[in-house]
Motif scaffolding. Structure first.
Motif, short mmCIF file in Angstrom:
data_model
loop_
_atom_site.label_atom_id
_atom_site.label_comp_id
_atom_site.label_asym_id
_atom_site.label_seq_id
_atom_site.Cartn_x
_atom_site.Cartn_y
_atom_site.Cartn_z
N ALA A 13 24.90 6.39 -19.71
CA ALA A 13 25.23 6.85 -21.06
C ALA A 13 26.74 7.00 -21.22
N PHE A 14 27.41 7.48 -20.19
CA PHE A 14 28.87 7.59 -20.19
C PHE A 14 29.51 6.22 -20.40
N ALA A 15 29.02 5.22 -19.65
CA ALA A 15 29.57 3.87 -19.78
C ALA A 15 29.33 3.30 -21.18
N VAL A 16 28.13 3.52 -21.71
CA VAL A 16 27.82 3.04 -23.06
C VAL A 16 28.73 3.71 -24.09
N ALA A 17 28.97 5.02 -23.92
CA ALA A 17 29.84 5.74 -24.85
C ALA A 17 31.26 5.18 -24.83
N VAL A 18 31.75 4.80 -23.64
CA VAL A 18 33.09 4.20 -23.54
C VAL A 18 33.14 2.91 -24.35
N LEU A 19 32.11 2.07 -24.19
CA LEU A 19 32.07 0.81 -24.95
C LEU A 19 31.96 1.08 -26.46
N GLN A 20 31.13 2.07 -26.82
CA GLN A 20 30.96 2.40 -28.24
C GLN A 20 32.26 2.94 -28.83
N MET A 21 33.05 3.58 -28.04
CA MET A 21 34.34 4.11 -28.51
C MET A 21 35.33 2.98 -28.80
N ILE A 22 35.29 1.91 -28.01
CA ILE A 22 36.32 0.88 -28.08
C ILE A 22 35.91 -0.29 -28.97
N VAL A 23 34.73 -0.87 -28.72
CA VAL A 23 34.35 -2.13 -29.37
C VAL A 23 34.27 -2.02 -30.89
N PRO A 24 33.53 -1.05 -31.47
CA PRO A 24 33.47 -1.00 -32.94
C PRO A 24 34.82 -0.70 -33.59
N MET A 25 35.68 0.09 -32.93
CA MET A 25 36.98 0.40 -33.51
C MET A 25 37.83 -0.86 -33.61
N ILE A 26 37.82 -1.67 -32.55
CA ILE A 26 38.56 -2.94 -32.60
C ILE A 26 37.94 -3.85 -33.65
N GLY A 27 36.61 -3.90 -33.69
CA GLY A 27 35.94 -4.74 -34.68
C GLY A 27 36.31 -4.35 -36.10
N GLN A 29 39.06 -2.90 -37.05
CA GLN A 29 40.46 -3.24 -37.27
C GLN A 29 40.64 -4.74 -37.52
N LYS A 30 39.87 -5.56 -36.79
CA LYS A 30 40.00 -7.01 -36.89
C LYS A 30 39.07 -7.62 -37.94
N GLY A 31 38.11 -6.86 -38.40
CA GLY A 31 37.14 -7.41 -39.34
C GLY A 31 36.06 -8.23 -38.69
N TRP A 32 35.80 -7.99 -37.39
CA TRP A 32 34.77 -8.73 -36.65
C TRP A 32 33.43 -8.02 -36.80
N GLY A 34 30.36 -8.67 -35.75
CA GLY A 34 29.55 -8.50 -34.55
C GLY A 34 30.00 -7.32 -33.71
N TRP A 35 31.29 -7.13 -33.59
CA TRP A 35 31.81 -6.00 -32.82
C TRP A 35 31.51 -4.68 -33.54
N MET A 36 31.60 -4.69 -34.87
CA MET A 36 31.30 -3.47 -35.61
C MET A 36 29.82 -3.11 -35.48
N ARG A 37 28.96 -4.11 -35.52
CA ARG A 37 27.52 -3.86 -35.44
C ARG A 37 27.08 -3.42 -34.06
N PHE A 38 27.93 -3.61 -33.07
CA PHE A 38 27.61 -3.15 -31.71
C PHE A 38 27.40 -1.64 -31.67
N ALA A 39 27.99 -0.91 -32.63
CA ALA A 39 27.92 0.55 -32.61
C ALA A 39 26.49 1.06 -32.72
N THR A 40 25.65 0.39 -33.52
CA THR A 40 24.28 0.89 -33.73
C THR A 40 23.42 0.80 -32.47
N ARG A 120 32.88 -1.06 -42.14
CA ARG A 120 34.07 -0.62 -41.40
C ARG A 120 34.05 0.89 -41.18
N LEU A 121 33.71 1.62 -42.22
CA LEU A 121 33.68 3.08 -42.10
C LEU A 121 32.63 3.51 -41.07
#
Length: 657
Positions: A13-27, A29-32, A34-40, A120-121
Motif C-alpha cells: 500500500a505504501f508503494a502504491v501510494a507513492v505511485l499515486q502521489m507522482i503519476v497523476p500529478m505529472i499527468g 501537469q502534462k495533460g496525459w 492515461g496517467w491521470m486515470r491511474f489515480a482511480t 485534472r482536478l
C-alpha cells in the motif's frame, strides 16, 4: 503467517501510494489522460491493501496471538471480545493503522464517486491525498510498526488500559478519526485548487459534502468522548478543557467555519481565499491533535503515547503539510478573485461574522492549550484550566448564537435587518420569558442559567420559525404539506441549528441547577440531596470477566416513591494493575441521578459523591441532532459528491439522471 501477509500488504500500500502521489500529478501537469486515470485504480488498490492489513491485525487480537508485541501489550485472553477488537485501535500503533485505513477510504471514495469532477482536478486531489498517505505509511512502518513480533511469545498479555474497556471508548476513536482524516479531503481540494489557480462555485459544492461528512463524524466522536468522560471517570463533569479534548474541538470549530464559508463560495463566489485558508487550517488542526495525543508534550488522560522521538516525526509531517500549504496559499491566493459583491446587511456578511467568531474562538482554545508549553520553555510553570477557557471562549459563542438565527433569514447580497427581526420577534419574546423564569428558579445567584436559556431558546425557536416561514402562506394544512417537501439541506440545517441550541440549554441548565453532595455513608444509612433520598443497603465484592469489583447498592426514592436502585462500582483490573470508577446513573430526558462510590474509610463507611444534574442529557442530544443534521444534508441530491459538476461535465444532448 497472517501477520506477515498484513505487513506485506501495508508495504505494498505504501508503494502504491507513492505511485499515486507522482503519476497523476505529472499527468495533470502534462495533460496525459492515461496517467491521470491511474489515480482511480491506485486509490482502490491502496484501500484494499490497507483493509487487508487492518483485518490481519484485528485477527491477531481476536485470536490472542501473543507472538505479536502489540497484542501482548494491549490484550488478554479473558478480555471480552468487543474490547479485543477495540484493542486494535486502543494504542498508538494500531490507531495509526486505523488512521491509514480511513485515509485510504476517503481517497477511494473520491475516486469512486467523483466521476463528474474535472479530470485534472480529480487527479491532483487524489495525488495530494496520496502524499498524506505516504507520510503516514512511512511514519507507521518505520517508527510504529503494528506487526512487530515478540522474540518469545508469552502465555498471556498485559491487558488493555482499563479506562479504554468501555463501549463509549470502543466507538469514540473511529468516529474521531473519520472526522480528523475527513478534513484531509478538504485540504486536498484546496491544494489542488491552488495548483490550478481556480476556485469557483462548483469547487465550493465539491468540497462541501466532504467537509460536512468530516464535521458530522467529528461531532459524534467528540460527543462520545464527552459522554465517556462523564460516566466513566466518576468526576461528574462532561468537559474539562483537557489538551486532547481541545485538540478535537479546534478542528471542529474551524470545520464549522469552513462549512459556512463554502456556502458563500457556492452561492455567491465570494470568500474564496478565506475558504481555501480554512480548508488548510482544518486539516492542520487535525494534525496538531495527532501530535498532542502522541508526542507526550502535553499531559492528558486521553494520550495514546508519550514518545518525543515519534512526536518529532509527527511535528515534521505537520510542518510539511501545514507549512507547505500556507506557503502555496501565500503564493497563489491573489489569483482567487472574488466575484460576489454584498452589502453590510446580508446573509454573506452574517456568514463572515460567523466565520470570524468561530476562527477566533479556535485560536483562543489553541493559545490556552499550548500556553503551558510556551511558559515551560521560558522556564516557568503555568497551568491553564477551565476558568480561563470558560471566560475567554464563552463570549464568542454567545455572539455566534445571537447572530446565527438572524443571518439565516437575511437575504443574499442585500438584506433588511428590520424585516429579519420582525420575522423572529416571537422567538425573542419566548427566549426572554424563559430567561426570566430561569432567573426566578435559580434564585438569581448566577447569570449562567438565565443567559444560557436565553440564547439556547433563541436559537431553537428562531430556527423553528425560519423553517416554518419557508412554507410560504396559506392554510396550515397546505403549509404542513409543503413542510414535508422542503429540501433535505433545509431540514439538515434546521436539525443542526436546533441541536446547537439544545446543547447550549443542556450545558447552562445542568451547571446552574446542579445539586452536589459529598459525604461518608455507612451501610443502612440514608441521606437527602434535593428532592431525592438515598439509602446504601449493601456493599459487595464481586468478580468480573477480567477484574474484581466492589459494588454498592443505593436505593433512590423521590418524595417517598421508589425511583431506582443504583450500583456504583470501584473496579480493579488485576492484569493491568489499575483501578477504575463506574458511576451509578439513573437517566431520563429531564435529569440524571449520579452516584460515585469512593474509597472505604476507617470507620467502615465509604466515601460517596452524589449529583442531581438536570437536563444534562440535552448536551449529547444536541450533539446528535447536529450530526443527524449533517447526515440529512448529505442525503440531499444537490449536495451529493460532485453533483455540482454534473451539469458541466455532461455532454450536450445527454439527459440528466
Amino acid at each position: 503467517m497472517t501477520v506477515e501477509l498484513g505487513q506485506f500488504a501495508l508495504i505494498l500500500a505504501f508503494a502504491v501510494a507513492v505511485l499515486q502521489m507522482i503519476v497523476p500529478m505529472i499527468g495533470a501537469q502534462k495533460g496525459w489522460q492515461g496517467w491521470m486515470r491511474f489515480a482511480t485504480p491506485a486509490a482502490t488498490a491502496q484501500v484494499l491493501l490497507t483493509a487487508f492489513a487492518f483485518a490481519a491485525l484485528t485477527w491477531a487480537f481476536v485470536t490472542s496471538d501473543f507472538s505479536v508485541k502489540l497484542v501482548v501489550m494491549n490484550s488478554h485472553t479473558d478480555k471480552p471480545l468487543i474490547y479485543k477488537i477495540s484493542g486494535v485501535w486502543g494504542n498508538h500503533e494500531g490507531s495509526m493503522l486505523l488512521w491509514l485505513l480511513i485515509l485510504a477510504i476517503f481517497g477511494a471514495a473520491v475516486a469512486w464517486f467523483g466521476q463528474y469532477l474535472p479530470e485534472r482536478l480529480k487527479a491532483r486531489v487524489l495525488a495530494v491525498q496520496a502524499s498524506i498517505s505516504v507520510a503516514f505509511y512511512g511514519f507507521t512502518l518505520f517508527t510504529s510498526n503494528p506487526f512487530e513480533r515478540m522474540p518469545i511469545a508469552p502465555l498471556n498479555g498485559q491487558d488493555l488500559n482499563p479506562l479504554l474497556q468501555d463501549p463509549g471508548l470502543a466507538f469514540h476513536p473511529p468516529f474521531l478519526y473519520l472526522g480528523y482524516v475527513g478534513f484531509s479531503i478538504a485540504f486536498s481540494f484546496a491544494i489542488a485548487a491552488l495548483i490550478e489557480g481556480k476556485v469557483d462555485a462548483a469547487w465550493g459544492r465539491w468540497v462541501r459534502p466532504w467537509t460536512l461528512a468530516a464535521w458530522s463524524f467529528l461531532t459524534v466522536g467528540i460527543a462520545l468522548g464527552s459522554w465517556w468522560a462523564y460516566y466513566e471517570l466518576g468526576w461528574g463533569g462532561f468537559w474539562f478543557w483537557d489538551p486532547v479534548e481541545n485538540a478535537s474541538f479546534m478542528p471542529w470549530l474551524i470545520g464549522a467555519a469552513l462549512l459556512h464559508s463554502a456556502i458563500v463560495v457556492e452561492k455567491r463566489e465570494a470568500l474564496k481565499s478565506w475558504t481555501i485558508l480554512l480548508a488548510i487550517l482544518a486539516f492542520g488542526f487535525s494534525l496538531l491533535g495527532t501530535f498532542i495525543v502522541r508526542s507526550g508534550t502535553l499531559t492528558s488522560v486521553h494520550a495514546f503515547a508519550s514518545d518525543p522521538a515519534r512526536g518529532t516525526v509527527i511535528l515534521l509531517i505537520l510542518g510539511f503539510f501545514l507549512g507547505g500549504g500556507l506557503t502555496l496559499y501565500a503564493a497563489r491566493a491573489s489569483a482567487m478573485e472574488a466575484k460576489g459583491i454584498f452589502s453590510l446587511v446580508s446573509r454573506e456578511s452574517a456568514l463572515v461574522m460567523n466565520n470570524v467568531l468561530l476562527a477566533v474562538a479556535a485560536f483562543v482554545v489553541l493559545i490556552g492549550t499550548i500556553w503551558p508549553l510556551i511558559t515551560e520553555i521560558a522556564g516557568r510553570t503555568v497551568s491553564v484550566g477551565p476558568p480561563f477557557f470558560n471566560a475567554a471562549f464563552t463570549p464568542f459563542m454567545i455572539a455566534l448564537s445571537v447572530i446565527l438565527p438572524i443571518g439565516s433569514v437575511l437575504a443574499w447580497k442585500r438584506g433588511t435587518l428590520s424585516k429579519a427581526l420582525q420575522q423572529l420577534w416571537g422567538a425573542a419574546v419566548l427566549a426572554f420569558a424563559l430567561m426570566a423564569l430561569t432567573w426566578v428558579v435559580t434564585g438569581g445567584h448566577s447569570m449562567l442559567g438565565p443567559v444560557g436559556v436565553l440564547i439556547g431558546t433563541w436559537v431553537v425557536a428562531a430556527t423553528v420559525l425560519d423553517t416554518w416561514a419557508r412554507t410560504g402562506r396559506g392554510t396550515i394544512g397546505g403549509r404542513l404539506q409543503r413542510l414535508t417537501r422542503l429540501p433535505r439541506a433545509d431540514w439538515g440545517k434546521a436539525f443542526a441549528h436546533i441541536g446547537f441550541g439544545v446543547t447550549i440549554l443542556g450545558i447552562a441548565l445542568s451547571l446552574s441547577l446542579l445539586k452536589e453532595d459529598i459525604r461518608v455513608v455507612q451501610v443502612g444509612e440514608s441521606y437527602n440531596v434535593g428532592d431525592y433520598t438515598f439509602v446504601m443497603t449493601g456493599v459487595h465484592d464481586l468478580d468480573g470477566p477480567n477484574y474484581i469489583t466492589r459494588m454498592a447498592d443505593i436505593e433512590v426514592s423521590q418524595d417517598g416513591r421508589p425511583v431506582t436502585t443504583l450500583h456504583p462500582e470501584k473496579r480493579f483490573y488485576v492484569f493491568a494493575g489499575m483501578p477504575t470508577t463506574e458511576a451509578g446513573i439513573s437517566s431520563n430526558l429531564l435529569r440524571d441521578v449520579y452516584v460515585v462510590l469512593g474509597d472505604p474509610q476507617a470507620d467502615g463507611g465509604h466515601a460517596m459523591r452524589t449529583y442531581i444534574k438536570p437536563f444534562v442529557n440535552w448536551l449529547w442530544l444536541g450533539a446528535m441532532l447536529m450530526a443527524v443534521g449533517g447526515g440529512i444534508s448529505l442525503s440531499d441530491r444537490r449536495l451529493r459528491v460532485a453533483a455540482g459538476a454534473a451539469k458541466q461535465a455532461r455532454p450536450r444532448g445527454v439527459p440528466a439522471e
